[in-house]
Write a protein that holds these residues in place. Sequence first.
Motif, PDB file in Angstrom:
ATOM      1  N   HIS A  25       2.925   1.047   1.298  1.00  9.71           N
ATOM      2  CA  HIS A  25       2.907   1.235  -0.076  1.00  9.71           C
ATOM      3  C   HIS A  25       1.762   1.172  -0.685  1.00  9.71           C
ATOM      4  O   HIS A  25       1.575   2.073  -1.830  1.00  9.71           O
ATOM      5  CB  HIS A  25       4.043   0.043  -0.667  1.00  9.71           C
ATOM      6  CG  HIS A  25       5.398   0.364  -0.421  1.00  9.71           C
ATOM      7  ND1 HIS A  25       6.385   0.861  -1.251  1.00  9.71           N
ATOM      8  CD2 HIS A  25       6.030   0.341   0.886  1.00  9.71           C
ATOM      9  CE1 HIS A  25       7.453   0.967  -0.746  1.00  9.71           C
ATOM     10  NE2 HIS A  25       7.397   0.663   0.491  1.00  9.71           N
ATOM     11  N   ALA A  26       0.651   0.699  -0.414  1.00  8.20           N
ATOM     12  CA  ALA A  26      -0.351   0.769  -0.982  1.00  8.20           C
ATOM     13  C   ALA A  26      -1.251   2.299  -0.901  1.00  8.20           C
ATOM     14  O   ALA A  26      -1.640   2.940  -1.694  1.00  8.20           O
ATOM     15  CB  ALA A  26      -1.484  -0.185  -0.361  1.00  8.20           C
ATOM     16  N   GLY A  27      -0.848   2.683   0.534  1.00  6.03           N
ATOM     17  CA  GLY A  27      -1.309   4.016   0.720  1.00  6.03           C
ATOM     18  C   GLY A  27      -0.759   5.167   0.103  1.00  6.03           C
ATOM     19  O   GLY A  27      -1.405   6.139  -0.429  1.00  6.03           O
ATOM     20  N   LEU A  28       0.379   4.769  -0.263  1.00  2.74           N
ATOM     21  CA  LEU A  28       1.486   5.826  -1.337  1.00  2.74           C
ATOM     22  C   LEU A  28       0.875   5.890  -2.503  1.00  2.74           C
ATOM     23  O   LEU A  28       0.624   7.077  -3.064  1.00  2.74           O
ATOM     24  CB  LEU A  28       2.843   5.391  -1.314  1.00  2.74           C
ATOM     25  CG  LEU A  28       3.852   6.166  -2.128  1.00  2.74           C
ATOM     26  CD1 LEU A  28       3.961   7.567  -1.460  1.00  2.74           C
ATOM     27  CD2 LEU A  28       5.079   5.308  -2.309  1.00  2.74           C
ATOM     28  N   LYS A  29       0.491   4.981  -3.086  1.00  2.00           N
ATOM     29  CA  LYS A  29      -0.202   4.572  -4.476  1.00  2.00           C
ATOM     30  C   LYS A  29      -1.723   5.163  -4.264  1.00  2.00           C
ATOM     31  O   LYS A  29      -2.005   5.995  -5.266  1.00  2.00           O
ATOM     32  CB  LYS A  29      -0.328   3.352  -4.800  1.00  2.00           C
ATOM     33  CG  LYS A  29       1.054   2.691  -5.279  1.00  2.00           C
ATOM     34  CD  LYS A  29       0.975   1.367  -5.466  1.00  2.00           C
ATOM     35  CE  LYS A  29       2.386   0.477  -5.813  1.00  2.00           C
ATOM     36  NZ  LYS A  29       3.064   0.379  -4.489  1.00  2.00           N
ATOM     37  N   VAL A  30      -2.332   5.046  -3.355  1.00  4.63           N
ATOM     38  CA  VAL A  30      -3.558   5.796  -3.113  1.00  4.63           C
ATOM     39  C   VAL A  30      -3.653   7.246  -2.937  1.00  4.63           C
ATOM     40  O   VAL A  30      -4.367   8.096  -3.579  1.00  4.63           O
ATOM     41  CB  VAL A  30      -4.534   4.893  -2.201  1.00  4.63           C
ATOM     42  CG1 VAL A  30      -5.679   5.721  -1.983  1.00  4.63           C
ATOM     43  CG2 VAL A  30      -4.932   3.196  -2.660  1.00  4.63           C
ATOM     44  N   PHE A  31      -3.041   7.564  -1.880  1.00  2.00           N
ATOM     45  CA  PHE A  31      -3.363   9.042  -1.363  1.00  2.00           C
ATOM     46  C   PHE A  31      -2.272   9.923  -1.813  1.00  2.00           C
ATOM     47  O   PHE A  31      -2.281  11.083  -1.732  1.00  2.00           O
ATOM     48  CB  PHE A  31      -2.870   8.791   0.196  1.00  2.00           C
ATOM     49  CG  PHE A  31      -4.071   7.990   1.066  1.00  2.00           C
ATOM     50  CD1 PHE A  31      -5.441   8.426   0.769  1.00  2.00           C
ATOM     51  CD2 PHE A  31      -3.753   6.801   1.656  1.00  2.00           C
ATOM     52  CE1 PHE A  31      -6.518   7.629   1.399  1.00  2.00           C
ATOM     53  CE2 PHE A  31      -4.819   5.966   2.196  1.00  2.00           C
ATOM     54  CZ  PHE A  31      -6.161   6.376   1.863  1.00  2.00           C
ATOM     55  N   THR A  60      -2.913  -4.101  -0.205  1.00  4.72           N
ATOM     56  CA  THR A  60      -3.843  -3.715   0.790  1.00  4.72           C
ATOM     57  C   THR A  60      -4.234  -5.191   1.680  1.00  4.72           C
ATOM     58  O   THR A  60      -4.137  -5.182   2.772  1.00  4.72           O
ATOM     59  CB  THR A  60      -4.879  -2.955   0.315  1.00  4.72           C
ATOM     60  OG1 THR A  60      -4.415  -1.637  -0.361  1.00  4.72           O
ATOM     61  CG2 THR A  60      -6.069  -2.787   1.487  1.00  4.72           C
ATOM     62  N   LEU A  61      -4.890  -5.947   0.725  1.00  8.86           N
ATOM     63  CA  LEU A  61      -5.491  -7.227   1.381  1.00  8.86           C
ATOM     64  C   LEU A  61      -4.215  -8.034   1.903  1.00  8.86           C
ATOM     65  O   LEU A  61      -4.254  -8.810   3.101  1.00  8.86           O
ATOM     66  CB  LEU A  61      -6.077  -8.136   0.251  1.00  8.86           C
ATOM     67  CG  LEU A  61      -7.296  -7.179  -0.262  1.00  8.86           C
ATOM     68  CD1 LEU A  61      -7.886  -8.111  -1.323  1.00  8.86           C
ATOM     69  CD2 LEU A  61      -8.364  -7.085   0.651  1.00  8.86           C
ATOM     70  N   GLY A  62      -3.234  -8.242   1.066  1.00  5.00           N
ATOM     71  CA  GLY A  62      -1.889  -8.756   1.704  1.00  5.00           C
ATOM     72  C   GLY A  62      -1.421  -8.397   2.765  1.00  5.00           C
ATOM     73  O   GLY A  62      -1.034  -9.024   4.020  1.00  5.00           O
ATOM     74  N   GLY A  63      -1.266  -6.829   2.876  1.00  5.49           N
ATOM     75  CA  GLY A  63      -0.810  -6.274   4.232  1.00  5.49           C
ATOM     76  C   GLY A  63      -1.845  -6.508   5.414  1.00  5.49           C
ATOM     77  O   GLY A  63      -1.463  -7.066   6.545  1.00  5.49           O
ATOM     78  N   LEU A  64      -3.099  -6.407   5.120  1.00  9.00           N
ATOM     79  CA  LEU A  64      -4.044  -6.762   6.213  1.00  9.00           C
ATOM     80  C   LEU A  64      -3.982  -8.320   6.664  1.00  9.00           C
ATOM     81  O   LEU A  64      -4.236  -8.661   7.954  1.00  9.00           O
ATOM     82  CB  LEU A  64      -5.343  -6.221   5.925  1.00  9.00           C
ATOM     83  CG  LEU A  64      -5.650  -4.703   5.748  1.00  9.00           C
ATOM     84  CD1 LEU A  64      -7.184  -4.576   4.896  1.00  9.00           C
ATOM     85  CD2 LEU A  64      -5.738  -4.131   7.091  1.00  9.00           C
TER      86      LEU A  64
END
Length: 135
Positions: A25-31, A60-64
């Motif tokens: 979901h972070a990647g969706l927002k970024v890329f 991002t940080l939470g996912g990692l």
Amino acid sequence: MIDTRTAPYAALTLRAVLGILFLAHAGLKVFVFTPAGAAGFFESLGLPGALAYLTILAETLGGLALIAGVYTRIVAAALIPVLLGAIFTVHGQAGFFFDNEGGGWEYPAFWIVALIVQALLGDGAHALRPTRINR
């Protein structure tokens, strides 16, 4: 009865999948949407655009952290407001079912339940920083 041989691997599986979903979901927002586009969308909802950047950072940080098994219980609980925000600002008015136009709140609500389960289960197997709990 809980099978103590497999339960740590169940917690690991849930932890890894939740982490991957947050990164996706972070990647969706970024890329796909771009951070500026996500900020514009947040503003269209009446929210500050800066909240989009904070959301991307939390996802991002939470996912990692979930994937790595670092502060799992705390991170799982801390990510719940991100999903509540998604329900109350976007998905809630689309009804319950996620296949409704605009995506209903079914999926984010289930995701919240999964985060609660993770917070209750703890780290599971192969966590980098296992949580110590007094029994």
